[in-house]
Design a protein around this motif. Structure first.
Motif, PDB file in Angstrom:
ATOM      1  N   VAL A 140      -5.120  -6.905  -0.423  1.00  0.00           N
ATOM      2  CA  VAL A 140      -4.389  -5.671  -0.921  1.00  0.00           C
ATOM      3  C   VAL A 140      -4.831  -5.368  -2.346  1.00  0.00           C
ATOM      4  O   VAL A 140      -4.936  -4.231  -2.712  1.00  0.00           O
ATOM      5  N   SER A 141      -5.101  -6.544  -3.254  1.00  0.00           N
ATOM      6  CA  SER A 141      -5.507  -6.104  -4.371  1.00  0.00           C
ATOM      7  C   SER A 141      -6.721  -5.637  -4.270  1.00  0.00           C
ATOM      8  O   SER A 141      -6.905  -4.544  -5.379  1.00  0.00           O
ATOM      9  N   ALA A 142      -7.872  -5.495  -3.544  1.00  0.00           N
ATOM     10  CA  ALA A 142      -9.089  -4.972  -3.385  1.00  0.00           C
ATOM     11  C   ALA A 142      -8.858  -3.605  -3.150  1.00  0.00           C
ATOM     12  O   ALA A 142      -9.261  -2.532  -3.733  1.00  0.00           O
ATOM     13  N   ASP A 143      -8.017  -3.579  -2.247  1.00  0.00           N
ATOM     14  CA  ASP A 143      -7.488  -1.960  -1.738  1.00  0.00           C
ATOM     15  C   ASP A 143      -6.978  -1.139  -2.766  1.00  0.00           C
ATOM     16  O   ASP A 143      -7.244   0.032  -3.025  1.00  0.00           O
ATOM     17  N   ILE A 144      -5.994  -1.717  -3.425  1.00  0.00           N
ATOM     18  CA  ILE A 144      -5.274  -1.164  -4.625  1.00  0.00           C
ATOM     19  C   ILE A 144      -6.234  -0.844  -5.714  1.00  0.00           C
ATOM     20  O   ILE A 144      -6.146   0.367  -6.390  1.00  0.00           O
ATOM     21  N   ALA A 145      -7.060  -1.797  -6.017  1.00  0.00           N
ATOM     22  CA  ALA A 145      -7.908  -1.508  -7.375  1.00  0.00           C
ATOM     23  C   ALA A 145      -8.943  -0.417  -6.765  1.00  0.00           C
ATOM     24  O   ALA A 145      -9.323   0.471  -7.797  1.00  0.00           O
ATOM     25  N   ALA A 146      -9.297  -0.376  -5.826  1.00  0.00           N
ATOM     26  CA  ALA A 146     -10.202   0.550  -5.094  1.00  0.00           C
ATOM     27  C   ALA A 146      -9.514   2.213  -5.262  1.00  0.00           C
ATOM     28  O   ALA A 146     -10.249   3.019  -5.604  1.00  0.00           O
ATOM     29  N   MET A 147      -8.312   1.943  -4.900  1.00  0.00           N
ATOM     30  CA  MET A 147      -7.447   3.320  -5.021  1.00  0.00           C
ATOM     31  C   MET A 147      -7.446   3.923  -6.205  1.00  0.00           C
ATOM     32  O   MET A 147      -7.691   4.972  -6.691  1.00  0.00           O
ATOM     33  N   ARG A 154       0.663  -1.113  -0.018  1.00  0.00           N
ATOM     34  CA  ARG A 154      -0.028  -0.183   0.090  1.00  0.00           C
ATOM     35  C   ARG A 154       0.741   1.199   0.306  1.00  0.00           C
ATOM     36  O   ARG A 154       0.681   2.200  -0.584  1.00  0.00           O
ATOM     37  N   ALA A 155       1.842   1.254   0.868  1.00  0.00           N
ATOM     38  CA  ALA A 155       2.814   2.287   0.816  1.00  0.00           C
ATOM     39  C   ALA A 155       3.464   2.395  -0.295  1.00  0.00           C
ATOM     40  O   ALA A 155       3.664   3.764  -0.751  1.00  0.00           O
ATOM     41  N   ALA A 156       3.711   1.596  -1.160  1.00  0.00           N
ATOM     42  CA  ALA A 156       4.574   1.463  -2.511  1.00  0.00           C
ATOM     43  C   ALA A 156       3.602   2.197  -3.475  1.00  0.00           C
ATOM     44  O   ALA A 156       3.999   2.866  -4.272  1.00  0.00           O
ATOM     45  N   LEU A 157       2.493   1.693  -3.512  1.00  0.00           N
ATOM     46  CA  LEU A 157       1.352   2.318  -4.368  1.00  0.00           C
ATOM     47  C   LEU A 157       0.946   3.798  -4.025  1.00  0.00           C
ATOM     48  O   LEU A 157       1.268   4.778  -4.895  1.00  0.00           O
ATOM     49  N   ILE A 158       1.120   4.420  -2.917  1.00  0.00           N
ATOM     50  CA  ILE A 158       0.811   5.655  -2.502  1.00  0.00           C
ATOM     51  C   ILE A 158       2.026   6.331  -3.032  1.00  0.00           C
ATOM     52  O   ILE A 158       1.939   7.607  -3.539  1.00  0.00           O
ATOM     53  N   ARG A 159       3.386   5.937  -2.666  1.00  0.00           N
ATOM     54  CA  ARG A 159       4.544   6.622  -3.297  1.00  0.00           C
ATOM     55  C   ARG A 159       4.264   6.583  -5.075  1.00  0.00           C
ATOM     56  O   ARG A 159       4.616   7.837  -5.434  1.00  0.00           O
ATOM     57  N   THR A 160       3.710   5.701  -5.606  1.00  0.00           N
ATOM     58  CA  THR A 160       3.791   5.784  -7.105  1.00  0.00           C
ATOM     59  C   THR A 160       2.559   6.723  -7.547  1.00  0.00           C
ATOM     60  O   THR A 160       2.791   7.577  -8.352  1.00  0.00           O
ATOM     61  N   MET A 161       1.409   6.877  -6.606  1.00  0.00           N
ATOM     62  CA  MET A 161       0.530   7.747  -7.021  1.00  0.00           C
ATOM     63  C   MET A 161       0.720   9.254  -6.537  1.00  0.00           C
ATOM     64  O   MET A 161       0.068  10.176  -6.793  1.00  0.00           O
ATOM     65  N   ALA A 162       1.670   9.248  -5.598  1.00  0.00           N
ATOM     66  CA  ALA A 162       2.085  10.858  -5.210  1.00  0.00           C
ATOM     67  C   ALA A 162       1.997  11.764  -6.353  1.00  0.00           C
ATOM     68  O   ALA A 162       1.837  13.017  -6.193  1.00  0.00           O
ATOM     69  N   LEU A 163       2.917  11.471  -7.517  1.00  0.00           N
ATOM     70  CA  LEU A 163       3.232  12.306  -8.341  1.00  0.00           C
ATOM     71  C   LEU A 163       1.898  12.204  -9.425  1.00  0.00           C
ATOM     72  O   LEU A 163       2.207  13.007 -10.705  1.00  0.00           O
TER      73      LEU A 163
END
Length: 255
Positions: free
Chosen positions: A173-180, A142-151
């Protein structure tokens, strides 16, 4: 479906070593539409990750090309999330997720507050001062995705981001990331070996042949599910038939 954001046309690529040439891709063509979640599956070693590297500009096609259709003629921003989270152990969670903003000199109050909201939404705010080693595997992703989406990239490239997680954590985690991703209305290309994951997350699934890869088949995913969650998708009446059709395509390729 929204308009085309990316078009790959007749992509071919070979790896060159002292031992000779290894063809990886053979005239691969496909489109990615705005706000679309596209999954790519195929036999191991067929060149799936090579496609992402070409899109990200890390490799140059041997022939063919990739055209981007950004707003006002600008190339869309691209975020690349790898199999491993690559969080820096000497930086805490907050310092990791804001690293891209820091490097790009975009660590404005507005951008930092947006990152803080994402940390809060996905249960990481209270861990912002922890080191990566103090997080579970799912929290690290989740932290890695937030870092990726920060920009705020327009296109997200996900290279088997859940493969290192146990099955239960992977579903959550896949459900959370897909929702994000859907909430942010991003366009996504997901590389995965997991057919269930591809069908339950994606709007469309692209099937590649064995190396050198070519596009063998394509499936549009229309599931009668209660919501967009992977679990609900796997309970949809159309799910079983789609799984069998895609499995048959892959099985024929592997035989």
């Amino acid at each position: 479906m929204d308009s085309v954001l990316l078009k790959a046309q007749e992509l071919s690529y070979s790896y060159h070593t002292l031992n000779g040439e290894t063809p990886a891709l053979d005239r691969v063509s496909f489109c990615l539409y705005r706000k679309e979640f596209l999954a790519i599956v195929g036999p191991s070693g067929c060149g799936k990750s090579t496609i992402l590297s070409l899109i990200a500009g890390l490799l140059t096609p041997g022939s063919g090309g990739i055209t981007f259709y950004g707003e006002n003629g600008h190339q869309p921003g691209i975020g690349y999330m790898l199999q491993h989270d690559l969080l820096f152990e000497w930086r805490n969670v907050w310092q990791n997720v804001t690293l891209g903003l820091e490097i790009a000199h975009k660590d404005t109050t507005k951008n930092l507050e947006r990152v803080r909201r994402m940390l809060s939404d996905y249960g990481l705010l209270e861990f912002q001062h922890k080191k990566p080693s103090q997080l579970s595997g799912g929290m690290r992703q989740r932290a890695a995705l937030i870092r990726t989406m920060a920009l705020e990239p327009d296109i997200l490239l996900l290279d088997e981001p859940f493969s290192a997680l146990d099955y239960q954590t992977r579903l959550t985690v896949s459900a959370d990331i897909a929702a994000m991703i859907r909430k942010a209305e991003k366009s996504v290309i997901l590389i995965t070996h997991d057919l269930a994951e591809a069908i339950s997350l994606a709007d469309r699934v692209l099937i590649l042949s064995a190396r050198p890869a070519r596009v063998k088949a394509e499936f549009s995913i229309h599931l009668t599910a209660a919501d967009h969650s992977p679990l609900a998708a796997r309970r949809a009446p159309e799910y079983g038939q789609l799984f069998n059709q895609i499995w048959e395509e892959l099985s024929n390729e592997n035989n």
